[in-house]
Design an enzyme around this catalytic site. Structure first.
Site, PDB file in Angstrom:
ATOM      1  N   LYS A   1      34.790  60.695  15.859  1.00  0.00           N
ATOM      2  CA  LYS A   1      33.924  61.514  14.998  1.00  0.00           C
ATOM      3  C   LYS A   1      32.695  60.718  14.538  1.00  0.00           C
ATOM      4  O   LYS A   1      32.819  59.536  14.226  1.00  0.00           O
ATOM      5  CB  LYS A   1      34.755  61.937  13.773  1.00  0.00           C
ATOM      6  CG  LYS A   1      34.102  62.943  12.872  1.00  0.00           C
ATOM      7  CD  LYS A   1      34.945  63.194  11.617  1.00  0.00           C
ATOM      8  CE  LYS A   1      34.693  62.176  10.556  1.00  0.00           C
ATOM      9  NZ  LYS A   1      34.901  62.612   9.169  1.00  0.00           N
TER      10      LYS A   1
ATOM     11  N   LYS B   1      29.721  58.428   8.478  1.00  0.00           N
ATOM     12  CA  LYS B   1      28.772  57.556   7.778  1.00  0.00           C
ATOM     13  C   LYS B   1      29.318  56.150   7.598  1.00  0.00           C
ATOM     14  O   LYS B   1      28.561  55.208   7.417  1.00  0.00           O
ATOM     15  CB  LYS B   1      28.300  58.152   6.450  1.00  0.00           C
ATOM     16  CG  LYS B   1      29.337  58.774   5.552  1.00  0.00           C
ATOM     17  CD  LYS B   1      28.672  59.288   4.274  1.00  0.00           C
ATOM     18  CE  LYS B   1      29.035  60.714   3.924  1.00  0.00           C
ATOM     19  NZ  LYS B   1      30.426  60.903   3.532  1.00  0.00           N
TER      20      LYS B   1
ATOM     21  N   LYS C   1      42.486  56.200   7.731  1.00  0.00           N
ATOM     22  CA  LYS C   1      41.714  55.382   6.789  1.00  0.00           C
ATOM     23  C   LYS C   1      42.518  54.207   6.243  1.00  0.00           C
ATOM     24  O   LYS C   1      41.967  53.141   6.006  1.00  0.00           O
ATOM     25  CB  LYS C   1      41.158  56.238   5.640  1.00  0.00           C
ATOM     26  CG  LYS C   1      40.046  57.170   6.121  1.00  0.00           C
ATOM     27  CD  LYS C   1      39.136  57.654   5.019  1.00  0.00           C
ATOM     28  CE  LYS C   1      37.934  58.369   5.623  1.00  0.00           C
ATOM     29  NZ  LYS C   1      37.019  58.932   4.639  1.00  0.00           N
TER      30      LYS C   1
HETATM   31  N1  AQP Z   1      31.193  64.370  12.504  1.00  0.00           N
HETATM   32  C1  AQP Z   1      31.321  65.466  11.791  1.00  0.00           C
HETATM   33  N2  AQP Z   1      31.203  66.691  12.369  1.00  0.00           N
HETATM   34  C2  AQP Z   1      31.324  67.839  11.643  1.00  0.00           C
HETATM   35  N3  AQP Z   1      31.551  67.839  10.318  1.00  0.00           N
HETATM   36  C3  AQP Z   1      31.676  66.641   9.701  1.00  0.00           C
HETATM   37  N4  AQP Z   1      31.900  66.296   8.418  1.00  0.00           N
HETATM   38  C4  AQP Z   1      31.917  64.952   8.311  1.00  0.00           C
HETATM   39  N5  AQP Z   1      31.710  64.390   9.503  1.00  0.00           N
HETATM   40  C5  AQP Z   1      31.560  65.411  10.390  1.00  0.00           C
HETATM   41  C6  AQP Z   1      32.080  67.266   7.339  1.00  0.00           C
HETATM   42  O1  AQP Z   1      31.248  66.861   6.269  1.00  0.00           O
HETATM   43  C7  AQP Z   1      31.888  67.247   5.051  1.00  0.00           C
HETATM   44  C8  AQP Z   1      31.864  66.121   4.091  1.00  0.00           C
HETATM   45  O2  AQP Z   1      32.584  65.020   4.572  1.00  0.00           O
HETATM   46  P1  AQP Z   1      32.818  63.794   3.607  1.00  0.00           P
HETATM   47  O3  AQP Z   1      31.600  63.004   3.441  1.00  0.00           O
HETATM   48  O4  AQP Z   1      33.419  64.247   2.344  1.00  0.00           O
HETATM   49  O5  AQP Z   1      33.905  62.948   4.304  1.00  0.00           O
HETATM   50  P2  AQP Z   1      34.219  62.682   5.783  1.00  0.00           P
HETATM   51  O6  AQP Z   1      34.695  63.911   6.459  1.00  0.00           O
HETATM   52  O7  AQP Z   1      35.179  61.524   5.778  1.00  0.00           O
HETATM   53  O8  AQP Z   1      32.790  62.283   6.365  1.00  0.00           O
HETATM   54  P3  AQP Z   1      32.372  60.933   6.950  1.00  0.00           P
HETATM   55  O9  AQP Z   1      30.930  60.977   7.338  1.00  0.00           O
HETATM   56  O10 AQP Z   1      33.330  60.529   8.028  1.00  0.00           O
HETATM   57  O11 AQP Z   1      32.496  59.998   5.693  1.00  0.00           O
HETATM   58  P4  AQP Z   1      33.225  58.623   5.540  1.00  0.00           P
HETATM   59  O12 AQP Z   1      32.695  57.799   6.663  1.00  0.00           O
HETATM   60  O13 AQP Z   1      32.821  58.140   4.177  1.00  0.00           O
HETATM   61  O14 AQP Z   1      34.677  58.875   5.655  1.00  0.00           O
HETATM   62  C9  AQP Z   1      33.293  67.731   5.410  1.00  0.00           C
HETATM   63  O15 AQP Z   1      33.282  69.145   5.420  1.00  0.00           O
HETATM   64  C10 AQP Z   1      33.491  67.209   6.793  1.00  0.00           C
HETATM   65  O16 AQP Z   1      34.368  68.030   7.544  1.00  0.00           O
END
Ligand code: AQP
Length: 340
Positions: free
Chosen positions: A202, A205, A119
């Site tokens: 991955k 969002k 990040k």
């Molecule tokens: N692609 C994924 N597959 C499985 N699990 C996922 N999680 C996120 N993406 C996937 C799980 O969702 C939970 C919450 O995640 P988060 O929103 O706190 O942060 P993140 O993991 O950084 O998710 P994003 O979508 O990638 O958000 P941004 O883009 O804002 O960084 C966690 O349990 C995560 O494992």
């Protein structure tokens, strides 16, 4: 390990940093619902707004995303009577314990975190201090409830190992058996849902490409179109899971199907092995729409009454503080804060 017996308690959170994706739903939310319903655990779920602001969030968008995420939790099956549901900033004990853990965790531990490296990228000098310290606050989120189990996606495994290290170091530094050594719960076919455009990335969002993900608010046509355009290879689907080993995009679509259908990957392949993607993709799109449409419809309905969402979150925060407050008080006492 600790010798103390802790109440079986689940904690997990999701950042209100934009729309919910299918990755968040299958990797996290759906499994939160399962753990709520399986019985035997107290379940505590949180919109981690303090984590979201480690990167810039427009205040109006943050408010909207927090309420939308709360609606997503409820529409997916989180019952605010059974589970404690709130936004992190409203239980100040998270940030208070987070500070203590900033003083327990080591710089070197944080520097090893792959999410920090991903990040912050090449511009780490310009990243916020909060983004660097994120895993210490995450440890506090979990340990302020003495949570014993944390359901997450695969990407959070390293942060959970750090949570265990922080608990163990605190216990060791102060000669206590106070914080549990939490168990990560990373299970099922969809612990790592990948981008629809790139099977080695991955689904996220914050990915600039909307075509890379399915948002929980996408309508049926958009879901079908994104799945139709998802990257694949020219081979038919294999008969068993081993045949997916070198085929990341094919594996991703089969994993998504299995998780949505609550089936094993082998059971799915027994049904669809030998089919071309031209036949499999419409099956996947139909299944995704059948599972997601009722959730997005319910989310839209809940969003009509934001005062009710705010009321649910306020009540959840109150219940959260009932658990968190005595744990913080005891932590302060252990650390030596006069007045605690
Ligand atoms: N692609 C994924 N597959 C499985 N699990 C996922 N999680 C996120 N993406 C996937 C799980 O969702 C939970 C919450 O995640 P988060 O929103 O706190 O942060 P993140 O993991 O950084 O998710 P994003 O979508 O990638 O958000 P941004 O883009 O804002 O960084 C966690 O349990 C995560 O494992």
């Amino acid at each position: 390990m600790t010798d103390t017996t802790f109440t079986p308690r689940v904690f997990s959170g999701i950042q209100p940093s934009g729309g919910l994706t299918l990755g968040n739903y299958l990797g996290a939310m759906k499994r939160f619902v399962d753990m709520q319903n399986v019985g035997g655990f107290e379940t505590v779920y949180c919109m981690v707004d303090l984590h979201a602001i480690t990167v810039w969030q427009d205040p109006a968008a943050l408010r909207q995303n927090t309420r939308e995420l709360a609606a997503g939790f409820i529409a997916s099956g989180i019952d605010p009577e059974k589970s404690i549901l709130f936004n992190q900033s409203q239980v100040p004990e998270h940030a208070q314990l987070g500070w203590i853990f900033n003083c327990v965790a080591r710089m070197g531990w944080m520097q090893r975190m792959t999410q920090w490296k991903d990040k912050a990228g090449k511009n780490s000098q310009n990243a916020s201090l909060g983004l660097f310290g994120y895993p210490a606050l995450m440890a506090a989120d979990i340990l302020i409830y003495h949570a014993t189990h944390v359901p997450v996606g695969e990407d959070q495994k390293q942060h959970l190992e750090l949570t265990r290290d922080i608990a163990a170091k605190f216990n060791n530094d102060f000669g206590v058996d106070f914080f549990p050594i939490t168990e990560p719960v990373i299970e099922g076919a969809a612990t790592r849902v990948m981008s629809l455009r790139n099977g080695s990335k991955k689904m996220s969002k914050s990915d600039p490409s909307d075509a890379s993900r399915i948002n929980m608010t996408d309508n049926a046509d958009t879901i079908a179109k994104k799945i139709r355009k998802a990257k694949t290879d020219p081979e038919p689907l294999p008969e068993s899971a081993e045949g997916l080993a070198e085929r990341p995009e094919a594996r991703n679509l089969v994993n998504i199907y299995a998780a949505l259908a609550d089936q094993s990957v082998d059971a799915v392949l027994a049904e669809v092995g030998g089919k071309q993607f031209g036949e499999f993709k419409p099956m996947l799109a139909d299944l995704a729409v059948a599972k997601l449409a009722p959730i997005s419809t319910e989310m839209a309905r809940l969003m009509q009454d934001q005062a009710e969402i705010d009321r649910i979150l306020a009540r959840g925060a109150e219940r959260g503080r009932e658990i968190a407050s005595p744990i913080l008080k005891k932590t302060y006492e252990i650390v030596g804060m006069v007045g605690s």
